[in-house]
Design a protein around this motif. Sequence first.
Motif, mmCIF file in Angstrom:
data_model
loop_
_atom_site.group_PDB
_atom_site.id
_atom_site.type_symbol
_atom_site.label_atom_id
_atom_site.label_comp_id
_atom_site.label_asym_id
_atom_site.label_seq_id
_atom_site.Cartn_x
_atom_site.Cartn_y
_atom_site.Cartn_z
ATOM 1 N N ALA A 113 0.939 -0.941 0.012
ATOM 2 C CA ALA A 113 0.458 0.024 -0.354
ATOM 3 C C ALA A 113 0.955 0.713 -0.002
ATOM 4 O O ALA A 113 0.654 1.987 -1.054
ATOM 5 N N ALA A 114 1.368 1.035 1.271
ATOM 6 C CA ALA A 114 2.820 2.640 0.774
ATOM 7 C C ALA A 114 3.205 2.406 0.076
ATOM 8 O O ALA A 114 3.469 3.828 -0.948
ATOM 9 N N GLN A 115 4.057 1.623 -0.859
ATOM 10 C CA GLN A 115 4.446 1.744 -2.784
ATOM 11 C C GLN A 115 3.577 2.263 -3.514
ATOM 12 O O GLN A 115 3.825 3.472 -4.699
ATOM 13 N N ALA A 116 2.519 1.661 -3.787
ATOM 14 C CA ALA A 116 1.732 2.337 -4.326
ATOM 15 C C ALA A 116 0.643 3.632 -4.386
ATOM 16 O O ALA A 116 0.437 4.485 -5.179
ATOM 17 N N LEU A 117 0.539 4.520 -2.712
ATOM 18 C CA LEU A 117 0.640 5.585 -2.359
ATOM 19 C C LEU A 117 1.664 6.624 -3.192
ATOM 20 O O LEU A 117 1.665 7.389 -3.917
ATOM 21 N N ALA A 118 3.006 6.043 -2.797
ATOM 22 C CA ALA A 118 3.874 6.515 -3.908
ATOM 23 C C ALA A 118 3.892 6.456 -5.131
ATOM 24 O O ALA A 118 3.656 7.844 -5.375
ATOM 25 N N ASP A 119 3.818 5.296 -5.776
ATOM 26 C CA ASP A 119 3.646 5.152 -7.289
ATOM 27 C C ASP A 119 3.032 6.356 -7.766
ATOM 28 O O ASP A 119 2.304 6.718 -9.154
ATOM 29 N N HIS A 120 1.699 6.723 -7.243
ATOM 30 C CA HIS A 120 0.500 7.014 -7.505
ATOM 31 C C HIS A 120 0.756 8.799 -7.005
ATOM 32 O O HIS A 120 -0.046 9.832 -7.296
ATOM 33 N N GLY A 121 1.936 9.146 -6.372
ATOM 34 C CA GLY A 121 2.025 10.382 -6.443
ATOM 35 C C GLY A 121 2.306 11.256 -4.286
ATOM 36 O O GLY A 121 2.432 12.216 -4.871
ATOM 37 N N LEU A 122 1.856 10.501 -3.935
ATOM 38 C CA LEU A 122 1.849 10.707 -2.736
ATOM 39 C C LEU A 122 2.631 12.036 -2.561
ATOM 40 O O LEU A 122 4.197 10.975 -2.807
ATOM 41 N N ASP A 123 2.925 12.512 -1.496
ATOM 42 C CA ASP A 123 3.797 13.580 -1.675
ATOM 43 C C ASP A 123 4.792 12.757 0.238
ATOM 44 O O ASP A 123 6.417 12.885 0.495
#
Length: 372
Positions: free
Chosen positions: A108-118
């Motif tokens: 989930a953390a990697q998906a959030l990063a991949d979708h542009g979370l800062d």
Amino acid sequence: MSKPPPDQRPDATVAPPLGLLAELTHRCPLQCPYCYNPLSLSGRGEELSTESGQQLFGAARALGVLQLHLSGGEPMARPDLLPLVADAAQRGLYSNLITSGVLLDRAAAQALADHGLDHIQLSFQDTDPGMADHLSGYRDSFARKCAAAEAVRAADLPLTVNFVVHRQNLDRLPEMIALALSLDAGRIEIAHVQYYGWALRNRAALMPTRAQIDRASEIVAEARAGHAGRLVIDYVVPDYYAARPKPCMGGWGRQFLVVAPDGDVLPCHAAKSIPGLVFENVTQRPLADIWRDGPAFARFRGTGWMREPCRGCVHRETDFGGCRCQALALTGAAENTDPACALSPAHGEMLAIAERDAGSAPPPFTYRRFGA
């Protein structure tokens, strides 16, 4: 960048907000007794749709918002969190996820990063695992949060660790700072409970002693000096022992706005506790119009609404009279001076409440639950 449509342009006389706190949901697996959410919680069926959320982000960016804070409840309870994060990133909003972490694993953390979370702010209840479970009403919460922190750093996302402190965990403040360092957090926010919502209901169980507060301030000062350049320490002091009020949200309707899960637009997260205010919904009126002249925002914006002693005070454009919700809760009128101010006629009563609550045995918690 193209110009925003006319119905999304703010009036030039009202400066645009810096940040938007988007409460995506009131649903949360935790039941913290100091939660700032209102006592009346919105259910899943009342939440903004994915499309409405994305439209909100577009309107916020057109209005001039730069920072988007995704909160709740637990925002990860939203199954559409990833498309919402991606939409914010596409619009150029700096996005910060405020989460309990119990639903956050490496994927989930990697998906959030991949979708542009800062950025991610991860909340902890305590460093003692048993007390963490007691405060959150959630089994093995501490271990889950530590694993979530590791997942955040593995995804190369900046990490802030949040601790809400009070009588029942404040003596472990040194351990909290040590934990933030061990988790490779760049920032720790140590925030004394602010007594609204569920925290106000649980005030007698949470109020620290003055000795605890004095020692905490010393520990923060020492830690700031000792960890300068390695760990940023934000410290939110308590109101009940203060002599000066804080400018709530940087001043009512000046820098921030909150959108509740159902789309109501608020000047602060506790504003619905004030009777008589009219809150407009982002699905029914453009966000810019609500910000510019919505009745709830206009009611306490600036200084014209003030009574004495605020009206003649040299600090009126610095603290803006303090917190309207706290003034209501402790004096019965939102227009009154925040009793955290030493000039308030109710200041002594506020201090007496703090000393009374801190001097008595803490009662059992009333946990944050739907229908509690």
